[in-house]
Design a protein around this motif. Structure first.
Motif, PDB file in Angstrom:
ATOM      1  N   THR A 123     -65.152  23.733  -9.186  1.00 48.30           N
ATOM      2  CA  THR A 123     -64.654  25.093  -9.101  1.00 48.30           C
ATOM      3  C   THR A 123     -64.619  25.709 -10.488  1.00 48.30           C
ATOM      4  O   THR A 123     -64.498  25.001 -11.488  1.00 48.30           O
ATOM      5  N   ARG A 137     -62.610  31.945  -3.831  1.00 50.91           N
ATOM      6  CA  ARG A 137     -61.153  31.807  -3.738  1.00 50.91           C
ATOM      7  C   ARG A 137     -60.521  33.081  -4.286  1.00 50.91           C
ATOM      8  O   ARG A 137     -60.504  33.309  -5.479  1.00 50.91           O
ATOM      9  N   SER A 152     -57.047  24.651  -6.025  1.00 48.51           N
ATOM     10  CA  SER A 152     -58.426  25.138  -6.068  1.00 48.51           C
ATOM     11  C   SER A 152     -59.439  24.082  -5.648  1.00 48.51           C
ATOM     12  O   SER A 152     -60.633  24.372  -5.568  1.00 48.51           O
ATOM     13  N   TYR A 209     -60.006  28.793   0.008  1.00 49.00           N
ATOM     14  CA  TYR A 209     -61.181  29.640  -0.137  1.00 49.00           C
ATOM     15  C   TYR A 209     -61.361  30.487   1.111  1.00 49.00           C
ATOM     16  O   TYR A 209     -61.271  29.993   2.230  1.00 49.00           O
ATOM     17  N   TRP A 252     -67.316  31.949   2.591  1.00 49.83           N
ATOM     18  CA  TRP A 252     -68.222  30.807   2.507  1.00 49.83           C
ATOM     19  C   TRP A 252     -69.659  31.245   2.743  1.00 49.83           C
ATOM     20  O   TRP A 252     -69.929  32.155   3.538  1.00 49.83           O
TER      21      TRP A 252
END
Length: 126
Positions: free
Chosen positions: A50, A99, A107, A113, A116
């Motif tokens: 991330t 996110r 995270s 999140y 997608w």
């Protein structure tokens, strides 16, 4: 709404490299974190890496640390995952995710999140 499109997947031999891209559209995600997850056949989706808003900070799963690098453009709407020294166990569908600012949860959890992509297949042959 945010739309995410991943690209760059493919077939590579053990030890090879691939660079995945994730392009975001619909609205700016510069104030949002972006992440990569993957899902192998018969397994649950797992966290890979991330990067925070504006690329200030990064975090990796132990399994990819030192081999994968996450980055994002200065405009922050595109994220990349540079994958080196690939192994057969890296074979999976790789998903990009966003996110949102203010999201709860860690995270490295999929639940934090909100958006997608459809995923891109990465296959590493032995």
């Amino acid at each position: 709404q945010v739309q995410l499109v991943e690209s760059g997947g493919g077939l590579v031999q053990t030890g090879g490299s691939l660079r995945l891209s994730c392009a975001a559209s619909g609205r700016t995600v510069s104030r949002s974190g972006m992440g990569w997850f993957r899902q192998a056949p018969g397994k649950e989706r797992e966290f890979v890496a991330t990067i925070s808003a504006f690329g200030v900070g990064t975090y990796y799963a132990d399994s990819v640390k030192g081999r994968f690098t996450i980055s994002r453009t200065s405009a922050a709407n595109t994220a990349y995952l540079q994958m080196n020294s690939l192994k057969p166990e890296d074979t999976a569908v790789y998903y990009c995710a966003v996110r949102p600012l203010g999201a709860t949860g860690s995270s490295n959890t999929a639940e934090s999140y909100a958006y997608w992509g459809q995923g891109t297949q990465v296959t590493v042959s032995s």
